[in-house]
Design an enzyme around this catalytic site. Structure first.
Site, PDB file in Angstrom:
ATOM      1  N   LYS A 125       0.815  -1.225   0.000  1.00 54.41           N
ATOM      2  CA  LYS A 125       0.000   0.000   0.000  1.00 54.41           C
ATOM      3  C   LYS A 125       0.846   1.272   0.000  1.00 54.41           C
ATOM      4  O   LYS A 125       0.598   2.198  -0.760  1.00 54.41           O
ATOM      5  CB  LYS A 125      -0.933   0.024   1.213  1.00 54.41           C
ATOM      6  CG  LYS A 125      -1.985  -1.052   1.242  1.00 54.41           C
ATOM      7  CD  LYS A 125      -2.960  -0.860   2.380  1.00 54.41           C
ATOM      8  CE  LYS A 125      -2.341  -1.019   3.758  1.00 54.41           C
ATOM      9  NZ  LYS A 125      -1.845  -2.392   4.008  1.00 54.41           N
ATOM     10  N   ASN A 148      -3.396   6.282   5.800  1.00 52.94           N
ATOM     11  CA  ASN A 148      -2.681   5.315   6.632  1.00 52.94           C
ATOM     12  C   ASN A 148      -1.170   5.378   6.422  1.00 52.94           C
ATOM     13  O   ASN A 148      -0.404   4.773   7.169  1.00 52.94           O
ATOM     14  CB  ASN A 148      -3.200   3.902   6.317  1.00 52.94           C
ATOM     15  CG  ASN A 148      -2.864   2.902   7.390  1.00 52.94           C
ATOM     16  OD1 ASN A 148      -3.140   3.123   8.562  1.00 52.94           O
ATOM     17  ND2 ASN A 148      -2.266   1.789   6.997  1.00 52.94           N
ATOM     18  N   HIS A 195      -4.285  -9.588   9.841  1.00 48.65           N
ATOM     19  CA  HIS A 195      -5.149  -9.014  10.881  1.00 48.65           C
ATOM     20  C   HIS A 195      -6.273  -9.968  11.295  1.00 48.65           C
ATOM     21  O   HIS A 195      -7.363  -9.529  11.674  1.00 48.65           O
ATOM     22  CB  HIS A 195      -5.760  -7.687  10.410  1.00 48.65           C
ATOM     23  CG  HIS A 195      -4.760  -6.638  10.077  1.00 48.65           C
ATOM     24  ND1 HIS A 195      -3.861  -6.136  11.001  1.00 48.65           N
ATOM     25  CD2 HIS A 195      -4.487  -5.998   8.907  1.00 48.65           C
ATOM     26  CE1 HIS A 195      -3.106  -5.224  10.424  1.00 48.65           C
ATOM     27  NE2 HIS A 195      -3.445  -5.130   9.157  1.00 48.65           N
TER      28      HIS A 195
END
Length: 467
Positions: A125, A148, A195
C-alpha cells in the site's frame, strides 16, 4: 462526481475514541469547526503525556484509562480511530442508541474538496500510494498524499483547496467505518491473510477491503490485481469501470507486461509506458505495485513519458525492502513493514539464496508454516524475536536452522557473526511490532541503527558463530 454534503459541526457534541495520530488530528479538526469535543482512550494518562497537553490547550476534554459508559451517551457524532475495534462494547451500545459512529477517513472524505484516489491491499500500500502520488505530481496535477501512510487524511483538508487529487492509503480498519466515502479511483493491490486476530476470518477481512468500492458509481474507476485470486472475485462488487494490472497475463483493460514492455490499454487503444527493466524497485511484488500506480496515472491523464520518468526516478520507501548497508560483503535489508506472512514471502522471493532471516514480533493469528518451502530453499538460518517467537519456531521447525534471539539487536549481531561474504541479512518479521516497539517504523529504525553500528566494529563476534 457529486460529493456528500459536509456535516455541520458547530456546537455539536462529538466524541473521538482513540488517541493515535489520526484521533488527535480529528479532535483538533472538530474543535476548530466549533464542535464540543471529548476524547477517550484506554491508555493511561502517563502513556498519553505527549498528546494530552495540546488537546487541553484547545479546550478538548480528555478521558484516559478506559471508556466511561456515560461518555458515549448523548453524542451527536462519534469518530473512532482505526486501532479501536468496531465491535467494542461501548461502540455497540452507542449504535444501539442511534448514535452515528464513523472513522477519521470518513470524516475527512466529507470535507476534502478534490477527488480521492484510495489504495488498499494486504501488502504494497505505502509503496504504491507514494508512487501514485509522485506520478500524478509528475503529470502536473496538484496532489496531496496521506491516510494510513502517515499523514491523517483529516490533516489534508486545509491544504486541499487547490489540489487536483488526494491520494490516500486506506486500511481494512479504516474501511470498516465508512458511510459515504467514495474514491474517484479505488485500488485493491492484493488480499492475503492478515489481521485475523481482529477480523477473525479471512472472508470478513476481504469484505472489509471490498468496502472501498461500496459508494462508487459508473463514472469512477476500480483497479484490481488480475494475478490475485481474491481480487478476481471482487470485480462484480463495484459499479465503477473496472481496470486491471498484471505482470503475468495480457489485459484488454489495464496495465500489464508483454515481451518486457509495460503496456496500458483502455479498451480503445494501447500505449507503451516503459520497459519493465526500468522499474528500479527490487522484487516481483514491486513490479505489481508499479503497474497499479501506472494504471492509475494513465487513467487520470498522465502522459506515458511523464509516468516513465517518475517511475525510473522512484526510490524504495523506508522500511519496505530498504537496502541499508553492505558490511564486509554482507548486505542488510530492512523490510520492517513486512508485518504479515505474505509480505515475508514476497521479501524472500526477492533474493535467490543465502538469507539470514529475522522473524517474530506480535502475532496476528498467522500461519507461519506457509513459509517453510522458501525457508528450505533460500534461508541459511532464522533468528526469532519477540512474543511470537515460540509459535514461529513451532511452525517452521525442520525447515531451517533456528536461533532464538529474543531481541532485534541480538538477532542482528548474531546474524552478522554468522553471515559470510555474499549473504543477506533480512528483517522481514511477518508480525506486528507492538510487543517490543512503538511501531514498525521504530523497529526498522532500530534495525538500521544496529546495522550501522556494525560497520564501526571488527568482526569480533566470530566466537559466537558456532552457537
Amino acid at each position: 462526481m457529486v460529493k456528500p454534503k459536509a456535516v455541520d459541526l458547530a456546537n455539536k457534541r462529538v466524541l473521538v475514541v482513540g488517541l493515535g495520530k489520526s484521533g488527535v488530528a480529528a479532535a483538533l479538526f472538530l474543535k476548530a469547526r466549533g464542535a464540543r469535543v471529548t476524547v477517550s482512550d484506554t491508555k493511561t494518562e502517563d502513556q498519553l503525556r505527549a498528546e494530552i497537553p495540546v488537546l487541553l490547550d484547545h479546550g478538548i476534554a480528555v478521558e484516559t484509562g478506559g471508556h466511561g459508559e456515560r461518555t458515549f451517551r448523548g453524542q451527536d457524532l462519534i469518530v473512532v480511530s482505526p486501532g479501536v475495534p468496531v465491535d467494542a462494547a461501548p461502540l455497540q451500545q452507542a449504535r444501539a442508541l442511534g448514535e452515528v459512529v464513523i472513522g477519521e477517513i470518513e470524516l475527512a472524505a466529507q470535507f476534502l474538496p478534490a477527488p480521492i484516489v484510495a489504495i488498499t491491499g494486504s501488502n504494497g500500500k505505502t509503496t504504491t500510494t507514494t508512487l501514485t502520488g509522485e506520478i500524478l505530481a509528475g503529470g502536473k496535477f496538484a496532489t496531496l498524499v496521506g491516510g494510513n501512510i502517515g499523514t491523517p487524511a483529516i490533516s489534508l483538508v486545509e491544504r486541499a483547496q487547490s489540489a487536483s487529487f488526494i491520494v490516500l492509503e486506506v486500511s481494512s480498519f479504516q474501511l470498516e467505518t465508512i458511510k459515504t466515502f467514495r474514491p474517484r479511483v479505488a485500488v485493491i493491490l492484493n488480499i492475503t491473510p492478515d489481521h485475523l486476530d481482529r477480523h477473525r476470518t479471512f472472508q470478513t477481512y476481504a469484505d472489509a477491503k471490498a468496502r472501498i468500492f461500496e459508494n462508487q458509481q459508473a463514472d469512477d474507476f476500480a483497479v484490481l490485481n488480475a494475478d490475485d485470486p481474491t481480487c478476481l472475485t471482487l470485480a462484480d462488487r463495484t459499479r465503477a469501470q473496472v481496470f486491471w494490472f498484471s505482470r503475468k497475463k495480457e489485459l484488454d483493460k489495464g496495465a500489464s507486461v508483454r515481451d518486457g514492455r509495460v503496456l496500458f490499454r483502455d479498451g480503445q487503444g494501447q500505449r507503451e509506458i516503459m520497459l519493465a527493466s526500468e522499474i528500479p524497485l527490487k522484487g516481483a511484488h514491486n513490479v505489481e505495485n508499479a503497474l497499479a500506480a501506472i494504471c492509475v496515472g494513465a487513467l487520470l491523464g498522465c502522459a506515458p513519458e511523464q509516468i516513465r520518468q517518475t517511475v525510473q526516478q522512484f526510490k524504495a520507501v523506508e522500511h519496505r525492502l530498504e537496502y541499508v548497508a553492505s558490511i564486509r560483503g554482507v548486505e542488510y535489508y530492512n523490510d520492517s513493514k513486512a508485518t504479515n506472512v505474505d509480505a515475508t514471502i514476497k521479501a524472500l522471493e526477492s533474493f535467490p539464496a543465502n538469507i539470514h532471516l529475522i522473524l517474530g514480533g506480535k502475532d496476528k493469528g498467522s500461519d507461519y508454516t506457509v513459509l517453510n518451502d522458501l525457508l528450505r530453499a533460500r534461508v541459511k538460518r532464522v533468528y526469532t524475536i519477540g512474543a511470537a517467537a515460540a509459535k514461529v519456531e513451532s511452525h517452521i521447525k525442520g525447515a531451517a536452522e533456528i536461533l532464538h534471539a529474543e531481541t532485534l539487536e541480538n538477532a542482528v549481531r548474531r546474524a552478522a557473526a554468522a553471515a559470510q561474504k555474499g549473504d543477506i541479512v533480512l528483517l522481514a518479521p511477518a508480525c506486528a511490532s507492538f510487543d517490543q516497539f512503538q511501531s514498525y517504523e521504530h523497529r526498522g529504525r532500530t534495525f538500521k541503527e544496529v546495522v550501522h553500528s556494525l560497520a564501526d566494529q571488527p568482526k569480533a563476534e566470530d566466537s559466537v558463530r558456532a552457537n
